[in-house]
Design a protein around this motif. Structure first.
Motif, mmCIF file in Angstrom:
data_model
loop_
_atom_site.group_PDB
_atom_site.id
_atom_site.type_symbol
_atom_site.label_atom_id
_atom_site.label_comp_id
_atom_site.label_asym_id
_atom_site.label_seq_id
_atom_site.Cartn_x
_atom_site.Cartn_y
_atom_site.Cartn_z
ATOM 1 N N ARG A 1 -29.250 -1.130 -12.124
ATOM 2 C CA ARG A 1 -29.555 -1.199 -10.708
ATOM 3 C C ARG A 1 -30.818 -0.405 -10.399
ATOM 4 N N ARG A 2 -31.521 -0.831 -9.390
ATOM 5 C CA ARG A 2 -32.751 -0.125 -9.023
ATOM 6 C C ARG A 2 -32.410 1.295 -8.576
ATOM 7 N N LEU A 3 -33.092 2.235 -9.162
ATOM 8 C CA LEU A 3 -32.864 3.633 -8.830
ATOM 9 C C LEU A 3 -33.921 4.109 -7.841
ATOM 10 N N ALA A 4 -33.639 5.236 -7.219
ATOM 11 C CA ALA A 4 -34.574 5.809 -6.253
ATOM 12 C C ALA A 4 -35.824 6.309 -6.965
ATOM 13 N N ASP A 5 -36.858 6.549 -6.181
ATOM 14 C CA ASP A 5 -38.119 7.059 -6.726
ATOM 15 C C ASP A 5 -38.386 8.467 -6.213
ATOM 16 N N GLY A 6 -39.278 9.181 -6.910
ATOM 17 C CA GLY A 6 -39.799 10.454 -6.449
ATOM 18 C C GLY A 6 -38.745 11.449 -6.023
ATOM 19 N N PRO A 7 -38.946 12.085 -4.859
ATOM 20 C CA PRO A 7 -38.039 13.147 -4.401
ATOM 21 C C PRO A 7 -36.592 12.696 -4.233
ATOM 22 N N ASP A 8 -36.402 11.408 -3.860
ATOM 23 C CA ASP A 8 -35.018 10.947 -3.699
ATOM 24 C C ASP A 8 -34.269 10.941 -5.035
ATOM 25 N N HIS A 9 -34.918 10.457 -6.086
ATOM 26 C CA HIS A 9 -34.261 10.472 -7.396
ATOM 27 C C HIS A 9 -34.090 11.908 -7.897
ATOM 28 N N LEU A 10 -35.082 12.740 -7.605
ATOM 29 C CA LEU A 10 -34.986 14.145 -8.007
ATOM 30 C C LEU A 10 -33.765 14.807 -7.381
ATOM 31 N N TYR A 11 -33.474 14.461 -6.148
ATOM 32 C CA TYR A 11 -32.292 15.024 -5.481
ATOM 33 C C TYR A 11 -31.035 14.760 -6.304
ATOM 34 N N TRP A 12 -30.834 13.513 -6.728
ATOM 35 C CA TRP A 12 -29.611 13.175 -7.471
ATOM 36 C C TRP A 12 -29.605 13.853 -8.845
ATOM 37 N N ARG A 13 -30.753 13.908 -9.485
ATOM 38 C CA ARG A 13 -30.815 14.550 -10.807
ATOM 39 C C ARG A 13 -30.440 16.031 -10.697
ATOM 40 N N LEU A 14 -31.011 16.725 -9.703
ATOM 41 C CA LEU A 14 -30.752 18.157 -9.592
ATOM 42 C C LEU A 14 -29.367 18.438 -9.018
ATOM 43 N N LEU A 15 -28.846 17.536 -8.193
ATOM 44 C CA LEU A 15 -27.485 17.719 -7.698
ATOM 45 C C LEU A 15 -26.509 17.782 -8.865
ATOM 46 N N VAL B 1 -14.243 3.428 -22.987
ATOM 47 C CA VAL B 1 -14.725 4.399 -22.000
ATOM 48 C C VAL B 1 -13.484 4.995 -21.351
ATOM 49 N N VAL B 2 -13.390 6.320 -21.379
ATOM 50 C CA VAL B 2 -12.164 6.983 -20.929
ATOM 51 C C VAL B 2 -12.474 7.952 -19.790
ATOM 52 N N ASP B 3 -11.414 8.565 -19.262
ATOM 53 C CA ASP B 3 -11.499 9.593 -18.222
ATOM 54 C C ASP B 3 -12.073 9.032 -16.921
ATOM 55 N N TRP B 4 -11.232 8.268 -16.217
ATOM 56 C CA TRP B 4 -11.646 7.592 -14.985
ATOM 57 C C TRP B 4 -11.109 8.292 -13.738
ATOM 58 N N VAL B 5 -10.776 9.565 -13.833
ATOM 59 C CA VAL B 5 -10.155 10.242 -12.687
ATOM 60 C C VAL B 5 -11.117 10.461 -11.529
ATOM 61 N N GLU B 6 -12.427 10.471 -11.808
ATOM 62 C CA GLU B 6 -13.412 10.757 -10.756
ATOM 63 C C GLU B 6 -14.102 9.492 -10.235
ATOM 64 N N THR B 7 -13.600 8.324 -10.589
ATOM 65 C CA THR B 7 -14.229 7.072 -10.172
ATOM 66 C C THR B 7 -14.521 7.088 -8.674
ATOM 67 N N SER B 8 -15.740 6.679 -8.324
ATOM 68 C CA SER B 8 -16.192 6.819 -6.934
ATOM 69 C C SER B 8 -17.096 5.658 -6.546
ATOM 70 N N TRP B 9 -17.480 5.672 -5.285
ATOM 71 C CA TRP B 9 -18.481 4.740 -4.760
ATOM 72 C C TRP B 9 -19.695 5.564 -4.354
ATOM 73 N N GLY B 10 -20.871 5.215 -4.881
ATOM 74 C CA GLY B 10 -22.039 6.015 -4.574
ATOM 75 C C GLY B 10 -23.279 5.446 -5.223
ATOM 76 N N PRO B 11 -24.356 6.213 -5.301
ATOM 77 C CA PRO B 11 -25.617 5.717 -5.873
ATOM 78 C C PRO B 11 -25.567 5.651 -7.396
ATOM 79 N N ALA B 12 -26.123 4.592 -7.946
ATOM 80 C CA ALA B 12 -26.210 4.495 -9.404
ATOM 81 C C ALA B 12 -26.953 5.695 -9.980
#
Length: 538
Positions: free
Chosen positions: A479-493, A435-446
């Motif tokens: 890891r447990r992911l968000a449901d409904g509108p919360d998960h939609l937010y991350w997908r569309l972001l 797995v390569v290209d780790w320049v954007e490694t961050s802390w955040g939601p799965a």
């Protein structure tokens, strides 16, 4: 010293100077009323640096014979070749400098002379559709004008492919105000040069499109341009980087071979083979945006790779050395080990590969660093979504206008997708080897890593594969992911960050053989994916 070169019934006026130097600079003026006269101070600057130099008037310009209406891009090329072959040492290196229309001519010459071209200088350059090459310029109301005035006709220019393949020194001089060359042309030329060349963008904020005339009157900027073009000329612009790499190698080891690695977008990647067979990878940030942010990006990647060296289940390169500020290199650079395997974006073994991707992402999210990386950064925002219209897109953009949902933070790769994963084997023996290209490694939601990989899969293999990647991830213990509108937010972001650049970001996939991923295909897949997300998670 002035000269007259007879060619194809014309008398071409030119001037040259310098003795038997190692390289010859060829200065080519633009269209309209341009001529070699305004380039003479630039020619003198090359001579002062010990470089042989010549300039000419194309037919219909300056002191040359001919009718400008009968000139064409092909005739410009032929005339330049005739002058170069007559007045530059045979087989000697060339430094090609073109203004405006001669941006196209420089690209044509680079294709013709190949390895002889040591450096390119493109000053407010233009490029043109291939169908315009043979067409006489006329009086401004003929076929040539009709071709070049078609919206975006320049996007089909063969010059861009030539510049994309060029690996030597290249300088793009950009005026602060340009009322002639569309910004899209300049950015396309930059994108092409940054792909393989040792590239520098030279900003001239006080200049206008007439750069030949402007440089004539500004000695300091003339000197800057010439110095940039001649930097590391013998090593095609990589002298400093070569020297730095040599100092990082084990004692007695040398680089015996190198090659360009396909698939990169933000940086140039090169394979370096040592005399004992060891292979390393050199990552260099050349594009202006990434060069500006290189200290944070490369510093972070080097730290993450050091962390992952002790982590089982996450195969990542081992860092060797980093020069994140280009203190010693020509560009910010990271030297690291080369992992086995190759990027796979084809359709073979697809189901197996998608399961491996999901399982690998689960293991990445299980990394627990002693010190957390930076908090994730969003790659788009409502005002940045462009190029799409209609109720669907308005609804999607409205979703990301809200504040981010609460989340449980995890260690994120942040740019996890098939283009950053290496595979070995086939069928039952298929494995992830890196797995390569780790320049954007961050802390955040799965959710954000899942969303990014899902968007890539939707574009690469079809919306259905992006839509179900969440299920694959959860099936492998994610890891447990968000449901409904919360998960939609991350997908569309994530998905909306591809508006309007999906085609550009898919460039590395096309280089890996996915020529079917046309802008139309990608746009259709992105729209279908977004539509289904909105319906599924509303």
């Amino acid at each position: 010293m002035p000269f007259v070169q007879a060619h194809d019934g014309e008398r071409l006026s030119g001037v040259y100077g310098g003795g038997p130097a190692a390289a010859t600079a060829v200065l080519l003026h633009g269209a309209g009323k341009a001529s070699k006269e305004r380039l003479l101070p630039l020619l003198d600057m090359f001579l002062a640096h010990g470089i042989r130099a010549l300039a000419l008037d194309f037919s219909g310009h300056g002191e040359s014979s001919g009718d400008l209406r009968e000139l064409s891009l092909r005739r410009r090329f032929d005339q330049a070749v005739a002058v170069i072959d007559a007045h530059a040492p045979a087989d000697g290196p060339l430094v090609l400098v073109g203004f405006s229309m001669s941006g196209q001519t420089v690209a044509d010459l680079a294709r013709h002379y190949g390895e002889r071209v040591a450096a390119l200088g493109l000053c407010a350059p233009a490029v043109y559709a291939g169908e315009a090459w043979d067409v006489p310029f006329g009086q401004g109301d003929g076929r040539f004008s009709e071709i070049i005035r078609r919206p975006d006709s320049w996007r089909r220019s063969p010059a861009l492919e030539v510049l994309r393949a060029y690996e030597g020194r290249a300088v793009l001089a950009v005026p602060g105000t340009d009322g002639v060359i569309p910004p899209g042309v300049t950015e396309a030329v930059q994108e092409a040069l940054a792909f393989r060349a040792q590239f520098t963008r030279l900003e001239l904020p006080d200049a206008d499109h007439q750069l030949g005339r402007w440089l004539r009157d500004h000695a300091d900027e003339r000197r800057t341009l010439v110095t940039a073009l001649l930097t590391g000329l013998g090593d095609r612009g990589w002298t400093a980087t070569r020297g730095w790499v040599a100092k990082q190698l084990p004692e007695g080891r040398t680089v015996v071979d190198s090659g360009f690695l396909s698939g990169g977008w933000s940086s140039q990647m090169r394979r370096l083979t040592l005399d004992d067979g060891t292979e390393l990878v050199l990552r260099s940030f050349v594009k202006p945006f990434f060069r500006q942010h290189a200290p944070g990006l490369l510093g972070r990647e080097a730290s993450v790779l050091t962390l992952l060296d002790d982590v089982d289940g996450v195969p990542a390169p081992t860092p060797v050395a980093v020069d994140a500020t280009a203190e010693h290199c020509d560009h910010p650079s990271l030297l690291m080990s080369r992992l086995p395997g190759r990027v796979r974006v084809d359709e073979e073994d697809l189901e197996r590969r998608l399961d491996l991707l999901a399982a690998q992402l689960v293991r990445i999210h299980g990394v627990v660093p002693e010190e957390r990386p930076r908090t994730y950064q969003a790659w788009t925002w409502p005002e940045n979504v462009r190029g799409v219209r209609g109720p669907l897109w308005e609804r999607a953009v409205d979703v990301i206008r809200r504040d981010p949902p609460p989340y449980e933070g995890r260690f994120l790769h942040r740019d996890f997708h098939p283009g950053n994963v290496l595979f070995t084997g086939t069928g039952a023996e298929l494995r992830i080897s890196g797995v390569v290209d780790w320049v954007e490694t961050s802390w955040g939601p799965a959710d954000l890593d899942v969303a990014h990989c899902s968007t890539a899969l939707a574009l690469l293999h079809g919306p259905e594969h992006g839509l179900v990647f969440r299920q694959r991830y959860e099936a492998h213990g994610g890891r447990r992911l968000a449901d409904g509108p919360d998960h939609l937010y991350w997908r569309l972001l994530d998905a909306l960050a591809y508006c309007p650049d999906a085609a550009k970001l898919a460039g590395p996939w096309r280089e890996l053989g996915r020529t079917d991923l046309t802008p139309e295909v990608l746009a259709g897949r992105l729209e279908a994916y977004v539509r289904e997300l909105v319906e599924r998670y509303r």
